[in-house]
Write a protein that holds these residues in place. Structure first.
Motif, PDB file in Angstrom:
ATOM      1  N   LEU A  26     -73.743  25.560 -15.188  1.00  0.00           N
ATOM      2  CA  LEU A  26     -73.225  24.297 -15.713  1.00  0.00           C
ATOM      3  C   LEU A  26     -71.699  24.278 -15.708  1.00  0.00           C
ATOM      4  N   SER A  27     -71.078  25.341 -16.179  1.00  0.00           N
ATOM      5  CA  SER A  27     -69.611  25.372 -16.227  1.00  0.00           C
ATOM      6  C   SER A  27     -69.008  25.443 -14.824  1.00  0.00           C
ATOM      7  N   ALA A  82     -62.112  20.026 -10.132  1.00  0.00           N
ATOM      8  CA  ALA A  82     -61.233  20.332  -9.003  1.00  0.00           C
ATOM      9  C   ALA A  82     -61.241  19.206  -7.971  1.00  0.00           C
ATOM     10  N   ILE A  83     -62.406  18.644  -7.705  1.00  0.00           N
ATOM     11  CA  ILE A  83     -62.506  17.544  -6.749  1.00  0.00           C
ATOM     12  C   ILE A  83     -61.765  16.315  -7.271  1.00  0.00           C
ATOM     13  N   ILE A 143     -57.206  21.403  -8.295  1.00  0.00           N
ATOM     14  CA  ILE A 143     -57.606  22.745  -8.726  1.00  0.00           C
ATOM     15  C   ILE A 143     -56.896  23.186 -10.008  1.00  0.00           C
ATOM     16  N   GLU A 144     -55.729  22.608 -10.287  1.00  0.00           N
ATOM     17  CA  GLU A 144     -54.984  23.010 -11.485  1.00  0.00           C
ATOM     18  C   GLU A 144     -55.760  22.699 -12.771  1.00  0.00           C
ATOM     19  N   TYR A 150     -57.697  24.792 -17.800  1.00  0.00           N
ATOM     20  CA  TYR A 150     -58.634  24.790 -18.925  1.00  0.00           C
ATOM     21  C   TYR A 150     -59.578  25.998 -18.888  1.00  0.00           C
ATOM     22  N   SER A 151     -59.344  26.919 -17.991  1.00  0.00           N
ATOM     23  CA  SER A 151     -60.111  28.175 -17.889  1.00  0.00           C
ATOM     24  C   SER A 151     -61.610  27.958 -17.704  1.00  0.00           C
ATOM     25  N   VAL A 152     -61.990  26.923 -16.973  1.00  0.00           N
ATOM     26  CA  VAL A 152     -63.409  26.642 -16.780  1.00  0.00           C
ATOM     27  C   VAL A 152     -64.037  27.673 -15.850  1.00  0.00           C
ATOM     28  N   PHE A 153     -63.312  28.112 -14.828  1.00  0.00           N
ATOM     29  CA  PHE A 153     -63.841  29.172 -13.963  1.00  0.00           C
ATOM     30  C   PHE A 153     -63.996  30.472 -14.752  1.00  0.00           C
TER      31      PHE A 153
END
Length: 134
Positions: free
Chosen positions: A76-77, A85-86, A90-91, A96-99
């Motif tokens: 989900l994340s 990103a789309i 990508i910033e 927000y440290s989602v990756f």
């Protein structure tokens, strides 16, 4: 926490420390994040994401079905990070440290055991039952 925010539990939109404040503001944000999709899909996907976030978060917190909840959280994340990103570049997911959240969920899923979890207690009970029955 985020689920509570989008359901209005934390206060109304515009109040301090409130991101959305209600479902309508959350769906409007979801339309921005998923701007590359047909707008008709967004409310359903926002609902699925909210259910997933609430369910996976609760299961991880109480330590029940931890591995499956962590895998669900990772997927989900990661989908959220890709959509961000789309739509925003990508910033946004990096800032927000989602990756990082997605990777941390995968690390949790890869753990061999969860010592202080309901899963661990159930596993101990199953082992004791197997020993007694043999």
């Amino acid at each position: 926490w985020e689920v509570a925010d989008r359901l209005g539990v934390l206060g109304r939109n515009g109040q301090p420390h409130v991101g959305w404040g209600d479902w309508l503001h959350f769906v409007a944000y979801s339309r921005q994040v998923m701007g590359f999709l047909s707008p008709g899909f967004v409310p359903a996907l926002a609902t699925l994401a909210t259910i997933g976030e609430g369910l996976f978060g609760a299961l991880i917190l109480i330590g029940l079905f931890t591995r499956m909840a962590a895998i669900g959280s990772a997927i989900l994340s990661f989908c959220f990070a890709i959509a961000m990103a789309i739509s925003f570049g990508i910033e946004s997911p990096l800032g927000y440290s989602v990756f990082t959240l997605s990777a941390a969920s995968l690390v949790l899923a890869s753990m061999p055991a969860y010592a202080w979890s309901i899963d661990s207690q159930l596993s101990k009970k199953d082992k004791k039952t197997a020993i007694v029955n043999n």
